[in-house]
Scaffold this motif. Structure first.
Motif, short mmCIF file in Angstrom:
data_model
loop_
_atom_site.label_atom_id
_atom_site.label_comp_id
_atom_site.label_asym_id
_atom_site.label_seq_id
_atom_site.Cartn_x
_atom_site.Cartn_y
_atom_site.Cartn_z
N LEU A 74 0.76 -1.22 -0.02
CA LEU A 74 0.25 0.40 -0.15
C LEU A 74 1.04 1.64 -0.29
O LEU A 74 0.41 2.13 -0.36
CB LEU A 74 -1.44 0.48 1.50
N ARG A 75 1.98 1.09 0.41
CA ARG A 75 3.25 2.40 0.26
C ARG A 75 2.81 2.39 -0.81
O ARG A 75 3.75 4.06 -0.82
CB ARG A 75 4.12 1.75 1.67
N MET A 76 4.33 1.43 -1.06
CA MET A 76 4.55 1.67 -2.65
C MET A 76 3.77 2.10 -3.50
O MET A 76 4.01 3.07 -4.99
CB MET A 76 4.76 0.23 -3.43
N GLN A 77 2.26 1.95 -3.35
CA GLN A 77 1.84 2.25 -4.28
C GLN A 77 0.93 3.76 -4.40
O GLN A 77 1.02 4.59 -5.01
CB GLN A 77 0.32 1.18 -4.22
N ARG A 78 0.39 4.27 -2.82
CA ARG A 78 0.77 4.97 -2.24
C ARG A 78 1.92 6.07 -2.84
O ARG A 78 1.36 7.05 -3.00
CB ARG A 78 0.29 5.46 -0.71
N ASP A 79 2.98 6.34 -2.86
CA ASP A 79 4.20 6.85 -2.26
C ASP A 79 4.36 6.49 -3.74
O ASP A 79 5.48 8.50 -4.01
CB ASP A 79 5.25 6.41 -1.36
N HIS A 80 4.67 6.48 -4.51
CA HIS A 80 5.38 5.57 -5.92
C HIS A 80 4.81 5.81 -6.46
O HIS A 80 5.24 5.45 -7.21
CB HIS A 80 6.23 4.68 -5.27
N TYR A 81 3.02 5.10 -6.28
CA TYR A 81 2.62 5.21 -7.59
C TYR A 81 3.26 3.61 -8.88
O TYR A 81 2.86 4.02 -9.86
CB TYR A 81 2.23 6.07 -8.47
N LEU A 82 3.25 2.06 -8.06
CA LEU A 82 3.96 1.37 -8.71
C LEU A 82 2.62 0.65 -9.37
O LEU A 82 1.95 0.40 -8.08
CB LEU A 82 5.22 1.27 -8.55
N PRO A 83 3.13 0.47 -10.54
CA PRO A 83 1.55 -0.63 -10.59
C PRO A 83 1.77 -1.64 -9.66
O PRO A 83 3.48 -2.32 -9.67
CB PRO A 83 2.16 -0.75 -12.28
N ARG A 213 -4.76 12.24 -2.21
CA ARG A 213 -6.14 12.85 -3.06
C ARG A 213 -5.74 12.80 -4.44
O ARG A 213 -6.02 12.35 -5.02
CB ARG A 213 -5.98 14.33 -2.48
N ALA A 214 -4.10 12.61 -4.83
CA ALA A 214 -3.95 12.63 -6.25
C ALA A 214 -3.91 10.76 -6.39
O ALA A 214 -4.08 10.50 -8.13
CB ALA A 214 -2.13 13.18 -6.47
N HIS A 215 -3.76 10.02 -5.35
CA HIS A 215 -3.73 9.31 -6.27
C HIS A 215 -5.35 8.60 -6.12
O HIS A 215 -5.87 7.02 -6.82
CB HIS A 215 -3.45 8.00 -4.37
#
Length: 244
Positions: A74-83, A213-215
């Motif tokens: 979840l952190r990698m999705q939120r902070d780095h926008y990784l698929p 918000r951007a996520h």
């Protein structure tokens, strides 16, 4: 792929006091990730990111390692926008002992400061005349589609670029004798699905953290993809059709 810890579904998983139910995991994660849901946890499991144990009755039981791994994902999705595919590959490499840096999609110059999160881009637009040309239809046909709510301009004479896709599909269905009036129920169902997705991402849009918000846009796309797959599967099931 991670290996499920020993003592799985048939070995007293429910009796292990160190294991947590999915509801307990949700409460832990929501301290840092207020937007997370049980559906999200189940989705990450279906994507192979975690492998919780199962009780003899089929209930999920999560170890502390599972919860930590969920937090990493979840952190990698939120902070780095990784698929998810990239996240899965990174975690599996780490578990193999490969010392790999966290993948980065974009950076600012040669420094260590990530680029600011951009504002969500304005959706592409297309004029009415270009839409008519791209769809290969006349004004009368477009007006009929609009009268049934299947297409609508976002402003005077300007449409979202997705209108080209909708127009093409309406044209193809028309060749089978399916007229715009037959598709009102489909449009109403799409509006309800859109409302459901918006309800899920609304907390992200209202969050104080600008990255969260951007996520919301990425989460919206993820949910749209899932609802489209579900809709198609339900139609196939109702018709008894299996596609190759």
């Amino acid at each position: 792929m991670r290996q499920t810890p020993s003592g799985g579904a048939g070995n007293g998983a429910a009796a292990d006091p160190g294991l947590m139910s999915i509801g307990a995991v949700l409460n832990v994660l929501r301290e840092e990730f207020p937007e997370v849901t049980i559906s999200k946890i189940r989705f990450l499991e279906s994507e192979g990111l975690i492998e919780p144990q199962r009780t003899p009755s089929g209930y999920r039981k999560f170890s502390a390692g599972d919860v930590e791994r969920l937090g990493q994902v979840l952190r990698m999705q939120r902070d780095h926008y990784l698929p998810l595919k990239v996240i899965r590959g990174h975690l599996e490499a780490v578990e193999r002992g490969d010392a790999l840096p966290l993948p980065v999609l974009s950076r600012q110059g040669d420094g260590d400061v990530p680029e600011p999160v951009p504002e969500a881009p304005t959706a592409a637009r297309i004029g009415r005349s270009r839409l008519l040309t791209a769809a290969g239809v006349d004004e009368r046909t477009l007006a009929e589609w609009e009268s049934y709510g299947l297409l609508a301009p976002v402003e005077d004479g300007v449409y979202d670029a997705e209108a080209v896709t909708v127009a093409g599909l309406l044209t193809e269905l028309g060749r089978f004798g399916i007229e715009p009036r037959h598709l009102r129920a489909m449009k109403a169902a799409a509006d309800r699905e859109a409302g459901l997705v918006d309800q899920v991402v609304a907390p992200l849009k209202r969050h104080r953290n600008p990255q969260t918000r951007a996520h919301a846009e990425a989460r919206t796309k993820e949910l749209v993809a899932l609802t489209v797959k579900l809709h198609a599967a339900l139609v196939r099931t109702a018709l008894g059709v299996r596609l190759p």
